[in-house]
Design an enzyme around this catalytic site. Sequence first.
Site, PDB file in Angstrom:
ATOM      1  CG  ASP A   1      57.695  33.725  16.606  1.00  0.00           C
ATOM      2  OD1 ASP A   1      58.043  34.798  16.079  1.00  0.00           O
ATOM      3  OD2 ASP A   1      58.472  32.752  16.751  1.00  0.00           O
TER       4      ASP A   1
ATOM      5  CG  ASP B   1      56.424  33.590  12.695  1.00  0.00           C
ATOM      6  OD1 ASP B   1      57.010  33.157  11.697  1.00  0.00           O
ATOM      7  OD2 ASP B   1      56.795  34.588  13.354  1.00  0.00           O
TER       8      ASP B   1
ATOM      9  CE  LYS C   1      58.117  35.218   9.764  1.00  0.00           C
ATOM     10  NZ  LYS C   1      59.060  34.797  10.820  1.00  0.00           N
TER      11      LYS C   1
ATOM     12  CD  GLU D   1      62.723  32.603  13.970  1.00  0.00           C
ATOM     13  OE1 GLU D   1      63.765  32.200  14.524  1.00  0.00           O
ATOM     14  OE2 GLU D   1      61.986  33.471  14.463  1.00  0.00           O
TER      15      GLU D   1
ATOM     16  CD  GLU E   1      64.434  39.801  12.804  1.00  0.00           C
ATOM     17  OE1 GLU E   1      63.608  38.910  12.526  1.00  0.00           O
ATOM     18  OE2 GLU E   1      64.433  40.427  13.883  1.00  0.00           O
TER      19      GLU E   1
HETATM   20  O1  KIV Z   1      57.575  37.322  14.605  1.00  0.00           O
HETATM   21  C1  KIV Z   1      57.648  38.293  13.855  1.00  0.00           C
HETATM   22  O2  KIV Z   1      56.985  39.316  14.038  1.00  0.00           O
HETATM   23  C2  KIV Z   1      58.557  38.203  12.724  1.00  0.00           C
HETATM   24  C3  KIV Z   1      58.841  39.459  11.980  1.00  0.00           C
HETATM   25  C4  KIV Z   1      59.664  40.327  12.816  1.00  0.00           C
HETATM   26  C5  KIV Z   1      59.421  39.204  10.653  1.00  0.00           C
HETATM   27  O3  KIV Z   1      59.065  37.180  12.441  1.00  0.00           O
END
Ligand code: KIV
Length: 278
Positions: A51, A90, A120, A122, A189
């Site tokens: 994202d 994401d 993915k 968070e 991260e």
């Molecule tokens: O959104 C993204 O690019 C990420 C990476 C930085 C891991 O979550």
Amino acid sequence: MSIHTQENVKRISVPDIAAKKGGEPMVCLTAYDAPMAGLLDPHCDVLLVGDSLGMAVHGLPNTVGVTLEMMILHGQAVVRGSRHALVVVDMPFGSYEAGPAVAYDNCVRVMKETGAPAVKLETSVELAETVAVLVQRGIPVMGHIGLRPQAVLAEGGFKAKGRTDMERDRVLAEARAVADAGAFCIVIEGVAESLAREITETIDTPTIGIGASAACDGQVLVVNDMLGMFDWAPKFVRRYADLRGEIDRAAAAFASDVRGRRFPAEVETYFSKKPASQ
Ligand code: KIV
């Protein structure tokens, strides 16, 4: 550029990634469109439709404004443009936090509409239950702990995590909770080397670091940072190219040629066909 149909595509799978714990470091880059995905694909184990596209592509100040529709559109492009790497999309802010049922519906929508095999989220200790429900229902989940960019407004900025004992314990607890919930891989991260090492050594789930040292099982960077597209990048970024400089030089040369009437030249011009001689 070739856009791949997804027939006969044999990609790196979710179990392949889960099995990479402790092996050769995994390579992951973000990708947001088909041509770039095609260029990165042969070199990567994972292409992450992050994202971060909110900032990298859409000029937003952070990832909070990114929508499900944006993720789906870019996810479709990255799946079409690649054939080797595992594509992970994401889940944007607001699409999974309300509870497992909402998260399940939105993850299923992303997987069905993009063709990406994994998502993915968070993650935090509080979200571990949602991760468990998703995984039990067949959704491969990559976790993301430590600095969570979607929390930027709540936390008042992007801040490295785990520097105090209390925070360190919290990030460790996050790692354990998300691993126990069944995530196949966890992005860490913005944490100190010692914490990334402890997490990576404690859990059986492979870790992918961004600003989290070489102690992780793999590394990810935002592709635009790695290619030198911005005038600023965080401390942990290594720039492997200066595309900003290249694009600036190319655009200036084009502008100069157009204004100086040196472009287009004859070789770049169509002419009408000569009439056949009688
Ligand atoms: O959104 C993204 O690019 C990420 C990476 C930085 C891991 O979550």
